[in-house]
Design a protein around this motif. Structure first.
Motif, PDB file in Angstrom:
ATOM      1  N   VAL A  46       0.847  -1.196   0.000  1.00  0.00           N
ATOM      2  CA  VAL A  46       0.000   0.000   0.000  1.00  0.00           C
ATOM      3  C   VAL A  46       0.879   1.241   0.000  1.00  0.00           C
ATOM      4  N   ASN A  47       0.665   2.113  -0.960  1.00  0.00           N
ATOM      5  CA  ASN A  47       1.378   3.382  -1.035  1.00  0.00           C
ATOM      6  C   ASN A  47       0.390   4.492  -1.364  1.00  0.00           C
ATOM      7  N   PRO A  48       0.652   5.703  -0.902  1.00  0.00           N
ATOM      8  CA  PRO A  48      -0.270   6.801  -1.227  1.00  0.00           C
ATOM      9  C   PRO A  48      -0.168   7.170  -2.701  1.00  0.00           C
ATOM     10  N   VAL A  49      -1.281   7.583  -3.285  1.00  0.00           N
ATOM     11  CA  VAL A  49      -1.269   8.059  -4.664  1.00  0.00           C
ATOM     12  C   VAL A  49      -0.407   9.317  -4.714  1.00  0.00           C
ATOM     13  N   GLU A  50       0.545   9.359  -5.647  1.00  0.00           N
ATOM     14  CA  GLU A  50       1.501  10.471  -5.683  1.00  0.00           C
ATOM     15  C   GLU A  50       0.813  11.812  -5.922  1.00  0.00           C
ATOM     16  N   GLN A  51      -0.187  11.825  -6.787  1.00  0.00           N
ATOM     17  CA  GLN A  51      -0.881  13.077  -7.064  1.00  0.00           C
ATOM     18  C   GLN A  51      -2.384  12.844  -6.996  1.00  0.00           C
ATOM     19  N   PRO A  52      -2.960  12.827  -5.787  1.00  0.00           N
ATOM     20  CA  PRO A  52      -4.394  12.575  -5.656  1.00  0.00           C
ATOM     21  C   PRO A  52      -5.211  13.703  -6.265  1.00  0.00           C
ATOM     22  N   ASP A  53      -6.331  13.337  -6.892  1.00  0.00           N
ATOM     23  CA  ASP A  53      -7.193  14.377  -7.441  1.00  0.00           C
ATOM     24  C   ASP A  53      -8.164  14.865  -6.367  1.00  0.00           C
ATOM     25  N   ALA A  54      -8.925  15.886  -6.714  1.00  0.00           N
ATOM     26  CA  ALA A  54      -9.833  16.490  -5.739  1.00  0.00           C
ATOM     27  C   ALA A  54     -10.893  15.498  -5.274  1.00  0.00           C
ATOM     28  N   LYS A  55     -11.350  14.633  -6.196  1.00  0.00           N
ATOM     29  CA  LYS A  55     -12.390  13.666  -5.838  1.00  0.00           C
ATOM     30  C   LYS A  55     -11.881  12.675  -4.796  1.00  0.00           C
ATOM     31  N   MET A  56     -10.652  12.190  -4.978  1.00  0.00           N
ATOM     32  CA  MET A  56     -10.096  11.237  -4.025  1.00  0.00           C
ATOM     33  C   MET A  56      -9.934  11.889  -2.652  1.00  0.00           C
ATOM     34  N   LEU A  57      -9.418  13.112  -2.632  1.00  0.00           N
ATOM     35  CA  LEU A  57      -9.237  13.805  -1.363  1.00  0.00           C
ATOM     36  C   LEU A  57     -10.590  14.038  -0.687  1.00  0.00           C
ATOM     37  N   THR A  58     -11.606  14.368  -1.477  1.00  0.00           N
ATOM     38  CA  THR A  58     -12.949  14.554  -0.932  1.00  0.00           C
ATOM     39  C   THR A  58     -13.473  13.263  -0.316  1.00  0.00           C
ATOM     40  N   ASN A  59     -13.224  12.146  -0.985  1.00  0.00           N
ATOM     41  CA  ASN A  59     -13.661  10.846  -0.464  1.00  0.00           C
ATOM     42  C   ASN A  59     -12.968  10.506   0.851  1.00  0.00           C
ATOM     43  N   VAL A  60     -11.686  10.818   0.929  1.00  0.00           N
ATOM     44  CA  VAL A  60     -10.936  10.567   2.165  1.00  0.00           C
ATOM     45  C   VAL A  60     -11.503  11.421   3.297  1.00  0.00           C
TER      46      VAL A  60
END
Length: 266
Positions: A132-146
């Motif tokens: 498991v590794n963090p997504v290097e460049q998360p998009d706004a949707k992923m950050l919103t989901n988190v």
């Protein structure tokens, strides 16, 4: 942590928190905590067999916790979401208040948020055995989901603990008596009402400075269990981790940096 970007801070916070859940829970299996017999009984397992199984279950939990720290295969947080949900559900299924389940939302919420941060769960089973590794460049949707996941988890764990205070859970009454409160019931009602109010604010409009207060409160309040203090405190790592992770996501400068990075890539 100072030189890490937001997604890396979230990654290490949630990864360490998930490991704490496993290790703290496993410790109870090793010491054969008597109340576990009630949960084994839900699955139709008798007391004698339960005491024989507890150390094995505890050892596997601790193994998974260590694996989470040194080599976090994706299947480990997947398993913790399932196992954390199942073990928390066993409490109301064994006759305890439903608040006991939601108060433990951090146990399955921390690994769930970690999985969302790392790209989610794919149907390809082979991917479950990758690190498991963090997504290097998360998009706004992923950050919103988190953020949505963390807000719901923090709401549940605060509301659950507040609920247990309002119904005067015996263990909490013992804590307040040991701390010198002359009227533990009144103390529990006040704390419970405040925790329910805090939970609602997390859903409506979380304020970063207030979230930090909740984090400190949770870390300190979990220290006062009359028995197994250190193991109880470690097992609640998911609660601390989710509150701390939510606090990290409310850093406007960090969020702006991600937004700017997405614009540059676009």
């Amino acid at each position: 942590m100072l030189n890490l970007n937001l997604q890396q801070k979230l990654y290490y916070t949630l990864r360490f928190a998930s490991a704490m859940c496993f290790i703290g829970h496993g410790a109870f299996g090793i010491i054969t905590k008597p109340i576990w017999c009630n949960y084994f009984a839900v699955a139709g397992i008798g007391k004698v067999a339960a005491y024989h199984l507890m150390p094995w279950v505890g050892s596997f939990d601790i193994f998974c916790g260590i694996l989470m720290l040194v080599y976090p295969l994706r299947i480990v947080p997947i398993w913790l979401v399932i196992w954390g949900t199942a073990t928390a559900l066993m409490r109301p299924m064994s006759g305890e208040p439903f608040a006991e389940f939601i108060e433990r939302a951090g146990n399955f919420g921390a690994p769930l948020a970690l999985l969302i941060l790392s790209g989610g769960v794919r149907l390809n089973i082979k991917s479950w055995f990758t690190v498991v590794n963090p997504v290097e460049q998360p998009d706004a949707k992923m950050l919103t989901n988190v953020v949505t996941c963390l807000k719901l988890v923090v709401f549940l764990l605060l509301a659950g603990h507040g609920w247990l205070n309002l119904i005067e859970k015996k263990g909490l009454m013992g804590q307040y008596i040991s701390l010198g409160f002359n009227n533990p019931a009144t103390t529990a009602h006040i704390i419970g009402a405040l925790e329910l109010a805090a939970a609602i604010t997390v859903l409506i409009k979380p304020v970063r400075s207030v979230i930090l207060v909740f984090f400190v409160w949770k870390v300190i309040s979990e220290l006062f269990y009359p028995h197994y203090e250190i193991f109880e405190w470690i097992e609640r790592g998911g609660s601390y981790g989710c509150i701390l992770a939510l606090w990290l996501t409310l850093d406007k400068a960090e969020v702006r940096q991600i937004a700017n990075g997405n614009l540059q890539m676009g």
